[in-house]
Motif scaffolding. Structure first.
Motif, short mmCIF file in Angstrom:
data_model
loop_
_atom_site.label_atom_id
_atom_site.label_comp_id
_atom_site.label_asym_id
_atom_site.label_seq_id
_atom_site.Cartn_x
_atom_site.Cartn_y
_atom_site.Cartn_z
N UNK A 51 33.50 34.90 36.82
CA UNK A 51 31.91 34.79 36.04
C UNK A 51 31.44 36.04 35.63
N UNK A 52 31.80 36.57 36.54
CA UNK A 52 30.80 38.27 36.38
C UNK A 52 31.53 39.35 36.75
N UNK A 53 31.82 40.35 36.30
CA UNK A 53 32.36 41.26 36.89
C UNK A 53 31.35 42.13 38.73
N UNK A 54 32.59 41.49 39.73
CA UNK A 54 31.64 41.85 41.12
C UNK A 54 33.24 43.08 41.99
N UNK A 55 32.65 43.13 42.85
CA UNK A 55 33.84 44.75 43.23
C UNK A 55 34.05 43.97 44.32
N UNK A 56 35.69 44.29 43.77
CA UNK A 56 37.36 43.81 45.73
C UNK A 56 36.42 43.15 46.77
N UNK A 57 35.75 44.69 47.31
CA UNK A 57 35.62 44.41 48.34
C UNK A 57 34.31 43.21 48.97
N UNK A 58 33.46 42.76 48.53
CA UNK A 58 32.67 42.23 48.07
C UNK A 58 33.37 40.34 47.42
N UNK A 59 34.02 40.47 46.76
CA UNK A 59 34.54 39.32 46.46
C UNK A 59 35.40 38.70 47.66
N UNK A 60 36.00 39.50 48.29
CA UNK A 60 37.16 38.84 49.39
C UNK A 60 35.77 38.33 51.20
N UNK A 61 35.02 39.27 50.38
CA UNK A 61 34.33 39.15 51.32
C UNK A 61 33.30 37.62 51.32
N UNK A 62 33.38 37.39 49.81
CA UNK A 62 32.93 35.19 49.66
C UNK A 62 33.97 34.45 50.09
#
Length: 157
Positions: free
Chosen positions: A25-36
């Protein structure tokens, strides 16, 4: 007397696999995305070796994450659609070259952020939970065995 040559006909594989298309839905860093993603799922995605695609002027790397679900005995892979790294091999001297320093695995779907594959041919992508408000619903996309992306995915599995 002429000898007639005989050729061995190999069976052509006409199977199809389904992959999941994930749009954020919005740009997000990979590390943050995979954390969630790891926070809401029972299985954990881990970074594995990148997918490498060689071009005439550039070599491209696409990040890849894998997780194994013990309940369904299924291995899931998330692959970035957009190259994360492009290494220039030689200088382009053509004015209108079709190769740039950014490459997409699905050229017609540049809005897709990640491709989701699994080890089961009839896998169910609804088993993977995505964090709320981070991604749209996973869209299934069929891949023919004749396509380059199908061959690339099979090679890296």
């Amino acid at each position: 007397m002429k000898i007639k040559k005989q050729y061995l006909k190999l069976e052509v594989d006409h199977t199809e696999i389904s992959i999941g298309l994930i749009r954020l839905t919005r740009p997000i860093p990979e590390h943050e995305l995979f954390f969630f993603i790891n926070k809401v799922n029972q299985f954990q995605f881990k970074r594995v070796s990148d997918i490498l695609v060689k071009g005439e002027y550039f070599d491209y790397s696409f990040s890849r994450y894998q997780a194994y679900d013990r309940a369904t005995k299924n291995c899931y892979s998330l692959i970035s659609n957009k190259s994360i790294l492009a290494v220039e091999k030689k200088v382009q001297n053509l004015l209108f070259s079709d190769e740039s320093n950014i490459k997409y695995l699905l050229n017609l779907h540049e809005d897709v952020d990640y491709l989701l594959t699994n080890s089961d041919i009839f896998g169910d992508f609804s088993l993977i939970l995505l964090p709320e408000n981070f991604a749209f619903h996973i869209q299934e996309y069929p891949l023919s065995s004749e396509g380059e992306l199908y061959q690339l995915i099979q090679y890296y599995e």
